[in-house]
Design a protein around this motif. Structure first.
Motif, PDB file in Angstrom:
ATOM      1  N   MET A 100      27.122 -15.005  -0.733  1.00 18.18           N
ATOM      2  CA  MET A 100      26.313 -14.257   0.237  1.00 18.18           C
ATOM      3  C   MET A 100      24.834 -14.261  -0.142  1.00 18.18           C
ATOM      4  SD  MET A 100      28.179 -13.431   2.742  1.00 18.18           S
ATOM      5  CE  MET A 100      27.157 -12.223   3.592  1.00 18.18           C
ATOM      6  N   THR A 101      24.326 -15.455  -0.354  1.00 18.35           N
ATOM      7  CA  THR A 101      22.929 -15.580  -0.779  1.00 18.35           C
ATOM      8  C   THR A 101      22.180 -16.691  -0.072  1.00 18.35           C
ATOM      9  OG1 THR A 101      21.490 -15.894  -2.707  1.00 18.35           O
ATOM     10  CG2 THR A 101      23.578 -17.074  -2.732  1.00 18.35           C
ATOM     11  N   TRP A 127      28.646 -16.577   5.713  1.00 17.56           N
ATOM     12  CA  TRP A 127      29.091 -16.146   7.045  1.00 17.56           C
ATOM     13  C   TRP A 127      28.670 -17.181   8.067  1.00 17.56           C
ATOM     14  CZ3 TRP A 127      25.812 -14.186  11.175  1.00 17.56           C
ATOM     15  CH2 TRP A 127      26.535 -13.685  12.274  1.00 17.56           C
ATOM     16  N   ASP A 128      29.550 -17.424   9.043  1.00 17.30           N
ATOM     17  CA  ASP A 128      29.278 -18.399  10.086  1.00 17.30           C
ATOM     18  C   ASP A 128      28.725 -17.692  11.318  1.00 17.30           C
ATOM     19  OD1 ASP A 128      29.170 -20.498  11.830  1.00 17.30           O
ATOM     20  OD2 ASP A 128      31.335 -20.752  12.014  1.00 17.30           O
ATOM     21  N   PRO A 129      27.452 -17.883  11.659  1.00 14.41           N
ATOM     22  CA  PRO A 129      26.882 -17.192  12.814  1.00 14.41           C
ATOM     23  C   PRO A 129      27.444 -17.661  14.152  1.00 14.41           C
ATOM     24  CG  PRO A 129      25.307 -18.761  11.918  1.00 14.41           C
ATOM     25  CD  PRO A 129      26.452 -18.700  10.955  1.00 14.41           C
ATOM     26  N   THR A 130      28.183 -18.751  14.163  1.00 13.16           N
ATOM     27  CA  THR A 130      28.781 -19.212  15.423  1.00 13.16           C
ATOM     28  C   THR A 130      30.144 -18.570  15.683  1.00 13.16           C
ATOM     29  OG1 THR A 130      29.955 -21.130  14.481  1.00 13.16           O
ATOM     30  CG2 THR A 130      27.636 -21.435  15.083  1.00 13.16           C
ATOM     31  N   HIS A 131      30.655 -17.808  14.722  1.00 13.02           N
ATOM     32  CA  HIS A 131      31.958 -17.150  14.890  1.00 13.02           C
ATOM     33  C   HIS A 131      31.843 -16.061  15.951  1.00 13.02           C
ATOM     34  CE1 HIS A 131      36.017 -16.147  13.529  1.00 13.02           C
ATOM     35  NE2 HIS A 131      35.678 -14.879  13.678  1.00 13.02           N
ATOM     36  N   PRO A 155      24.225 -22.204  10.058  1.00 12.89           N
ATOM     37  CA  PRO A 155      25.562 -22.437  10.628  1.00 12.89           C
ATOM     38  C   PRO A 155      26.513 -23.051   9.612  1.00 12.89           C
ATOM     39  CG  PRO A 155      23.864 -23.110  12.175  1.00 12.89           C
ATOM     40  CD  PRO A 155      23.156 -22.785  10.885  1.00 12.89           C
ATOM     41  N   LEU A 156      27.767 -22.682   9.717  1.00 10.90           N
ATOM     42  CA  LEU A 156      28.769 -23.132   8.756  1.00 10.90           C
ATOM     43  C   LEU A 156      28.822 -24.655   8.664  1.00 10.90           C
ATOM     44  CD1 LEU A 156      31.164 -22.179   6.897  1.00 10.90           C
ATOM     45  CD2 LEU A 156      32.637 -22.630   8.858  1.00 10.90           C
ATOM     46  N   HIS A 157      28.799 -25.331   9.806  1.00  6.06           N
ATOM     47  CA  HIS A 157      28.931 -26.791   9.775  1.00  6.06           C
ATOM     48  C   HIS A 157      27.761 -27.436   9.037  1.00  6.06           C
ATOM     49  CE1 HIS A 157      25.831 -27.712  12.822  1.00  6.06           C
ATOM     50  NE2 HIS A 157      26.235 -26.609  13.422  1.00  6.06           N
ATOM     51  N   THR A 158      26.599 -26.799   9.074  1.00  2.00           N
ATOM     52  CA  THR A 158      25.440 -27.336   8.359  1.00  2.00           C
ATOM     53  C   THR A 158      25.632 -27.223   6.851  1.00  2.00           C
ATOM     54  OG1 THR A 158      23.993 -26.745  10.205  1.00  2.00           O
ATOM     55  CG2 THR A 158      22.942 -27.156   8.082  1.00  2.00           C
ATOM     56  N   VAL A 159      26.172 -26.083   6.406  1.00  2.00           N
ATOM     57  CA  VAL A 159      26.443 -25.906   4.978  1.00  2.00           C
ATOM     58  C   VAL A 159      27.520 -26.883   4.516  1.00  2.00           C
ATOM     59  CG1 VAL A 159      27.176 -24.280   3.195  1.00  2.00           C
ATOM     60  CG2 VAL A 159      25.778 -23.475   5.110  1.00  2.00           C
ATOM     61  N   VAL A 160      28.575 -27.016   5.315  1.00  2.00           N
ATOM     62  CA  VAL A 160      29.670 -27.929   4.973  1.00  2.00           C
ATOM     63  C   VAL A 160      29.146 -29.360   4.855  1.00  2.00           C
ATOM     64  CG1 VAL A 160      31.815 -28.946   5.851  1.00  2.00           C
ATOM     65  CG2 VAL A 160      31.473 -26.472   5.953  1.00  2.00           C
ATOM     66  N   ASP A 161      28.337 -29.780   5.824  1.00  2.00           N
ATOM     67  CA  ASP A 161      27.800 -31.144   5.789  1.00  2.00           C
ATOM     68  C   ASP A 161      26.855 -31.348   4.607  1.00  2.00           C
ATOM     69  OD1 ASP A 161      29.224 -31.682   8.071  1.00  2.00           O
ATOM     70  OD2 ASP A 161      27.509 -31.552   9.432  1.00  2.00           O
ATOM     71  N   ALA A 162      26.033 -30.344   4.321  1.00  2.00           N
ATOM     72  CA  ALA A 162      25.072 -30.471   3.225  1.00  2.00           C
ATOM     73  C   ALA A 162      25.764 -30.628   1.880  1.00  2.00           C
ATOM     74  CB  ALA A 162      24.140 -29.264   3.203  1.00  2.00           C
ATOM     75  N   LEU A 163      26.904 -29.981   1.735  1.00  2.00           N
ATOM     76  CA  LEU A 163      27.652 -30.055   0.477  1.00  2.00           C
ATOM     77  C   LEU A 163      28.686 -31.177   0.469  1.00  2.00           C
ATOM     78  CD1 LEU A 163      28.341 -26.256  -0.194  1.00  2.00           C
ATOM     79  CD2 LEU A 163      26.697 -27.722  -1.384  1.00  2.00           C
ATOM     80  N   ARG A 246      33.515 -17.219   5.224  1.00  2.00           N
ATOM     81  CA  ARG A 246      34.197 -18.418   4.785  1.00  2.00           C
ATOM     82  C   ARG A 246      33.822 -18.774   3.335  1.00  2.00           C
ATOM     83  NH1 ARG A 246      36.453 -17.091   8.655  1.00  2.00           N
ATOM     84  NH2 ARG A 246      36.924 -18.268  10.566  1.00  2.00           N
ATOM     85  N   LEU A 247      34.819 -19.313   2.606  1.00  2.00           N
ATOM     86  CA  LEU A 247      34.573 -19.869   1.276  1.00  2.00           C
ATOM     87  C   LEU A 247      34.603 -21.380   1.390  1.00  2.00           C
ATOM     88  CD1 LEU A 247      34.181 -19.065  -1.730  1.00  2.00           C
ATOM     89  CD2 LEU A 247      36.602 -19.588  -2.040  1.00  2.00           C
ATOM     90  N   ILE A 248      33.520 -22.005   0.957  1.00  2.00           N
ATOM     91  CA  ILE A 248      33.358 -23.452   1.066  1.00  2.00           C
ATOM     92  C   ILE A 248      33.428 -24.041  -0.348  1.00  2.00           C
ATOM     93  CG2 ILE A 248      31.793 -25.284   1.811  1.00  2.00           C
ATOM     94  CD1 ILE A 248      30.461 -23.108   3.627  1.00  2.00           C
ATOM     95  N   VAL A 249      34.237 -25.094  -0.490  1.00  2.00           N
ATOM     96  CA  VAL A 249      34.404 -25.741  -1.792  1.00  2.00           C
ATOM     97  C   VAL A 249      34.068 -27.230  -1.644  1.00  2.00           C
ATOM     98  CG1 VAL A 249      35.947 -26.147  -3.739  1.00  2.00           C
ATOM     99  CG2 VAL A 249      36.250 -24.103  -2.316  1.00  2.00           C
ATOM    100  N   ALA A 250      33.264 -27.727  -2.578  1.00  2.00           N
ATOM    101  CA  ALA A 250      32.852 -29.135  -2.542  1.00  2.00           C
ATOM    102  C   ALA A 250      32.843 -29.692  -3.957  1.00  2.00           C
ATOM    103  CB  ALA A 250      31.459 -29.270  -1.918  1.00  2.00           C
ATOM    104  N   GLY A 251      32.842 -30.998  -4.026  1.00  2.00           N
ATOM    105  CA  GLY A 251      32.752 -31.671  -5.321  1.00  2.00           C
ATOM    106  C   GLY A 251      34.094 -31.924  -5.973  1.00  2.00           C
TER     107      GLY A 251
END
Length: 251
Positions: A100-101, A127-131, A155-163, A246-251
């Protein structure tokens, strides 16, 4: 070390005094984040604040632009810096976490890129503002919060794509959620009447009293008359609600 930039330090220098008392880590969210970080031996917590949700038994480096927040952090390794300029070599950590940062970062994409640079795994709770399911507080009392949140959350999809994330996990907010950020009291509306609780939320802290106080007065009246309970009788029987966290995991 001080490499701070942007709006986050000013916000949390104002609200940080009672932060650790009101923003108590919720054990269910802590467990979910812990699973995502499982196996990591070194973790950098970007926007660490008071250290909420850090895994136990690992070497944690706390990074935050606010000295007031770092002063509340119990860890031994604390660095005052912004997410966009992490003062570490490439691949310094097994994992990087951010809870949350991201919405406080002046350059969210730059901060996410830095997380990818310094760590092999990235775990982000946001948090996803499109929800579409929305907290009643926004529609009925403080639409100004909606405007503020939609302006600052990526937006969530932007964070997901960036990671280049591979996992996105929903986290419905329990009715007894212990971490007092804005959404926590969806089934406990009387707690929004407490100015100290409101002040621990960066959203409330950024709105002027001329906006917040009349809205809270209307809420107080609706609680006293029973109008709020009549409108939201369905919520009083629910254990949790998916508000788009949402919790997003990458790598």
């Amino acid at each position: 070390m001080d490499t701070t930039t942007g709006r986050a330090p000013a916000t949390y220098d104002r609200i940080g005094t009672d932060y650790s008392r009101i923003r108590r880590p919720d054990p269910r969210l802590h467990a979910l984040i812990g699973l995502a970080l499982e196996g990591a031996r070194t973790v950098v917590n970007v926007g660490a604040g008071a250290g909420s949700y850090e895994p136990e038994g690992v070497e944690v480096t706390a990074v935050d632009p606010s000295q007031i927040m770092l002063d509340q952090h119990p860890g031994a390794v604390k660095v005052r810096a912004g997410a966009e300029q992490l003062p570490f070599p490439d691949h310094s950590f097994d994992a990087a976490m951010a809870v949350m940062t991201v919405h406080h970062w002046p350059d969210p994409l730059g901060g996410l890129a830095e997380m990818r640079r310094v760590a092999r795994r990235q775990v982000v709770f946001t948090w996803d503002p499109t929800h579409r399911t929305e907290l009643w507080l926004l529609g009925e009392y403080l639409p100004e919060i909606r405007d503020l949140e939609h302006a600052r959350f990526t937006p969530l999809h932007t964070v997901v794509d960036a990671l280049d994330a591979h996992t996105v996990l929903p986290f419905p907010i329990p009715h007894d959620f212990t971490d007092g950020f804005q959404i926590a009291y969806w089934r406990r509306p009387e707690l929004y009447l407490d100015a100290t609780i409101r002040q621990a939320s960066s959203t409330f802290a950024q709105l002027p009293p001329s906006v917040v106080e009349p809205a809270i007065a209307r809420l107080r009246e609706d609680l006293a008359s029973g109008a709020w309970h009549r409108r939201h009788a369905d919520l009083l029987e629910r254990e949790s609600v998916d508000y788009g966290y949402r919790l997003i995991v990458a790598g």
